[in-house]
Design a protein around this motif. Structure first.
Motif, mmCIF file in Angstrom:
data_model
loop_
_atom_site.group_PDB
_atom_site.id
_atom_site.type_symbol
_atom_site.label_atom_id
_atom_site.label_comp_id
_atom_site.label_asym_id
_atom_site.label_seq_id
_atom_site.Cartn_x
_atom_site.Cartn_y
_atom_site.Cartn_z
ATOM 1 N N ASP A 236 0.825 -1.213 0.000
ATOM 2 C CA ASP A 236 0.000 0.000 0.000
ATOM 3 C C ASP A 236 0.854 1.257 0.000
ATOM 4 N N PHE A 237 1.768 1.373 0.971
ATOM 5 C CA PHE A 237 2.504 2.635 1.022
ATOM 6 C C PHE A 237 3.530 2.721 -0.103
ATOM 7 N N GLY A 238 3.968 1.585 -0.618
ATOM 8 C CA GLY A 238 4.850 1.621 -1.791
ATOM 9 C C GLY A 238 4.132 2.192 -2.999
ATOM 10 N N ARG A 239 2.869 1.811 -3.168
ATOM 11 C CA ARG A 239 2.067 2.342 -4.286
ATOM 12 C C ARG A 239 1.802 3.829 -4.106
ATOM 13 N N TRP A 240 1.490 4.237 -2.865
ATOM 14 C CA TRP A 240 1.209 5.663 -2.614
ATOM 15 C C TRP A 240 2.446 6.521 -2.859
ATOM 16 N N THR A 241 3.602 6.101 -2.337
ATOM 17 C CA THR A 241 4.798 6.914 -2.518
ATOM 18 C C THR A 241 5.200 6.981 -3.991
ATOM 19 N N ALA A 242 4.928 5.927 -4.737
ATOM 20 C CA ALA A 242 5.237 5.944 -6.171
ATOM 21 C C ALA A 242 4.336 6.918 -6.916
ATOM 22 N N ASP A 243 3.066 7.030 -6.504
ATOM 23 C CA ASP A 243 2.110 7.885 -7.210
ATOM 24 C C ASP A 243 2.273 9.363 -6.882
ATOM 25 N N VAL A 244 2.866 9.686 -5.741
ATOM 26 C CA VAL A 244 2.996 11.083 -5.316
ATOM 27 C C VAL A 244 3.801 11.909 -6.314
ATOM 28 N N VAL A 245 4.679 11.286 -7.094
ATOM 29 C CA VAL A 245 5.622 12.032 -7.926
ATOM 30 C C VAL A 245 5.060 12.423 -9.284
ATOM 31 N N TYR A 246 3.843 11.988 -9.625
ATOM 32 C CA TYR A 246 3.294 12.289 -10.949
ATOM 33 C C TYR A 246 2.581 13.641 -10.909
ATOM 34 N N LEU A 247 3.388 14.714 -10.971
ATOM 35 C CA LEU A 247 2.880 16.060 -10.717
ATOM 36 C C LEU A 247 1.872 16.513 -11.765
ATOM 37 N N GLY A 248 1.914 15.944 -12.946
ATOM 38 C CA GLY A 248 0.974 16.338 -13.985
ATOM 39 C C GLY A 248 -0.361 15.634 -13.883
ATOM 40 N N GLU A 249 -0.560 14.784 -12.863
ATOM 41 C CA GLU A 249 -1.817 14.051 -12.687
ATOM 42 C C GLU A 249 -2.375 14.340 -11.289
ATOM 43 N N PRO A 250 -3.036 15.498 -11.119
ATOM 44 C CA PRO A 250 -3.484 15.928 -9.790
ATOM 45 C C PRO A 250 -4.363 14.921 -9.060
ATOM 46 N N GLU A 251 -5.260 14.249 -9.773
ATOM 47 C CA GLU A 251 -6.143 13.294 -9.097
ATOM 48 C C GLU A 251 -5.347 12.113 -8.534
ATOM 49 N N ARG A 252 -4.391 11.650 -9.299
ATOM 50 C CA ARG A 252 -3.558 10.531 -8.856
ATOM 51 C C ARG A 252 -2.729 10.929 -7.635
ATOM 52 N N VAL A 253 -2.120 12.120 -7.703
ATOM 53 C CA VAL A 253 -1.319 12.608 -6.584
ATOM 54 C C VAL A 253 -2.190 12.824 -5.355
ATOM 55 N N GLY A 254 -3.357 13.426 -5.568
ATOM 56 C CA GLY A 254 -4.258 13.690 -4.447
ATOM 57 C C GLY A 254 -4.690 12.426 -3.739
ATOM 58 N N ALA A 255 -5.029 11.398 -4.511
ATOM 59 C CA ALA A 255 -5.446 10.128 -3.913
ATOM 60 C C ALA A 255 -4.289 9.491 -3.142
ATOM 61 N N ALA A 256 -3.075 9.579 -3.700
ATOM 62 C CA ALA A 256 -1.909 9.002 -3.025
ATOM 63 C C ALA A 256 -1.619 9.731 -1.718
ATOM 64 N N LEU A 257 -1.686 11.075 -1.732
ATOM 65 C CA LEU A 257 -1.421 11.847 -0.522
ATOM 66 C C LEU A 257 -2.462 11.580 0.553
ATOM 67 N N THR A 258 -3.721 11.452 0.130
ATOM 68 C CA THR A 258 -4.776 11.132 1.092
ATOM 69 C C THR A 258 -4.530 9.767 1.725
ATOM 70 N N GLY A 259 -4.175 8.785 0.895
ATOM 71 C CA GLY A 259 -3.897 7.452 1.416
ATOM 72 C C GLY A 259 -2.722 7.449 2.376
ATOM 73 N N LEU A 260 -1.636 8.137 2.012
ATOM 74 C CA LEU A 260 -0.465 8.200 2.871
ATOM 75 C C LEU A 260 -0.762 8.898 4.187
ATOM 76 N N ASN A 261 -1.434 10.045 4.115
ATOM 77 C CA ASN A 261 -1.732 10.795 5.332
ATOM 78 C C ASN A 261 -2.631 10.007 6.275
ATOM 79 N N ASP A 262 -3.689 9.409 5.733
ATOM 80 C CA ASP A 262 -4.602 8.633 6.573
ATOM 81 C C ASP A 262 -3.889 7.443 7.198
#
Length: 469
Positions: A236-262
């Protein structure tokens, strides 16, 4: 020491700023949709003002505070990030031009915000150490940002001195866990983890994907132990940290940050009930003592997870790839501990598949001599390209151990030096030493030009590394 009674105010201020920013972004999106315009067009870049010619300063470029309406105000369109690169490990020509000219350039971020881009090594080190740049903005909800999603890429409030004091507390709270001494103590454990991974690779036989068998899982195992993250949660956290870096895809980054923070917030709550000898427990104790607020403690933990995982994965892959093509350098590396350490430093410097961006906002007006940066302006420090600055390193893309006399910026600089630098160095040393001793005939299993690379320019890196022996 900070007054713990003030903590709730900072947390409320931060949360309110995030809610307000989300509301404003939504407003801009609705207005753009109704008018048929794009919120990232050259006419809609927030926060730019005309060049300001002031007495005694000449006509120097100046950016002003970002407005919530995102109006452009007549400046020429600046360069848009990311720059096109000649290859996955190549340096964009724009970086070379900026470094040779010394310009601190106006650019547009992935979110379309205006920013200043710092690329020269000397400037990166000097300005990152300058306390006139910080993590705050006078109006956080309207601040120019690197990416339009989540607190990870936005300012953390308005009180610069108070926030920097809290971050110093956070660094201190986790310093023991990530210290050089603690990392040295972990070396036998990391050697055992690497040995087990290499045993599996040998058992499965060639060809093998070194990325999947070693480069990807090893940093996850290490960061799990240091931070106190259950290894069962690694996917789970491996997938979230990988998705955080895709700055041109706000929805993907937002979902990853929400998952990581929660996830981190829930894990820290568990650490309050079940403390252990790890970095997350250290953060929980600092919070319980009233030294830091929960939001910043969670943000710091997320940053540690990200840096301890994604960055090290990337550097293992690029380092191994380089040495596979350079048998002489590989043999020299294995002659002793000093040669190994020097090789790792030079691989960190030249192995820059990314921008390595650090972002800050100007707290006060800063006259750089090449532009006047106004309070609230966003400043991007390109640590990756600074490692390959031709004004600092002769023939910068060539592997040369003499370059070590000029320290690189792969881990940042000054007070913003990565707290996990010692750990990353040691992981790389152990991996490269044990890998090439165990498999002296290691080679690529496919042509180099067929290696698959990640698209993200924030971290870059390989998606697979097929090898044979």
């Amino acid at each position: 020491m900070l007054d713990g009674a003030e903590r709730p105010g900072l947390a409320e201020e931060f949360a309110a700023a995030q809610e307000e920013r989300a509301r404003r972004i939504a407003e801009l999106g609705t207005e753009a949709a109704s008018s048929g315009a794009s919120t990232t067009s050259s006419e809609g870049i927030p926060g730019n003002t005309p060049i300001d010619a002031r007495p005694g300063r000449g006509a120097r470029p100046r950016l002003a505070r970002t407005t919530s309406r995102g109006e452009w105000s007549g400046w020429p369109v600046p360069k848009q990030l990311p720059f096109d690169r000649p290859g996955p490990m190549g340096v964009a020509p724009e970086f070379r031009e900026l470094q040779l000219s010394g310009e601190i350039a106006r650019v547009r971020t992935f979110a379309g915000s205006p920013a200043w881009l710092v690329t020269r090594r000397e400037d990166v080190i000097g300005m990152l150490s300058d306390d006139r740049f910080g993590r705050v903005h006078p109006d956080p909800a309207a601040a120019p940002v690197l990416s339009a999603t989540g607190q990870f890429y936005g300012p953390q409030g308005t009180d610069h001195e108070r926030l920097e004091a809290e971050f110093r507390t956070l660094r201190h709270a986790t310093a023991n866990t990530l210290s050089v001494r603690r990392v040295r103590e972990m070396r036998p454990r990391i050697e055992a983890l690497v040995g087990r991974r290499l045993d599996r690779m040998a058992a499965e036989g060639p060809p093998a994907d070194l990325h999947a068998l070693l480069a990807e899982p090893l940093p996850v195992e290490v960061v799990c132990e240091l931070l106190g993250v259950p290894y069962a949660d690694r996917e789970d956290f491996g997938r979230w940290t990988a998705d955080v870096v895709y700055l041109g895809e706000p929805e993907r980054v937002g979902a990853a940050l929400t998952g990581l923070n929660d996830y981190v917030r829930a894990l820290m709550a568990r650490k309050r009930e079940e403390p252990a000898e790890d970095a997350l427990t250290d953060l929980v104790r600092a919070q319980a003592d009233g030294l830091v607020g929960e939001d910043l403690a969670v943000l710091w933990a997320v940053a540690l997870l990200f840096a301890g995982h994604v960055t090290t994965v990337t550097r293992i892959g690029t380092g191994v790839r380089h040495l596979l093509a350079e048998p002489g350098q590989r043999a020299a590396m294995l002659t002793g501990p000093e040669a190994l350490a020097e090789t790792v430093e030079e691989l960190l410097r030249i192995g820059q598949p990314d921008l390595g961006l650090v972002w800050r906002w100007a707290v006060t007006e800063v006259d750089t001599g090449r532009g006047v940066i106004a309070p609230g302006d966003l400043v991007l420090f390109a640590n990756g390209p600074a490692c390959l600055d031709p004004t600092a390193y002769p023939d910068p893309e060539r592997f040369d151990l003499s370059h070590a006399r000029t320290p690189h910026t792969a881990f940042g600089a000054g007070p913003h030096l990565c707290v996990g630098a010692a750990l990353a160095r040691m992981e790389l040393q152990v991996v490269l030493d044990l890998l090439f001793r165990r498999f002296p005939g290691l080679r690529l299993a496919v042509p180099d030009e067929e290696l698959p690379w990640r698209e993200s320019q924030l971290t870059g890196g390989l998606r697979a590394l097929p090898v044979a022996w």
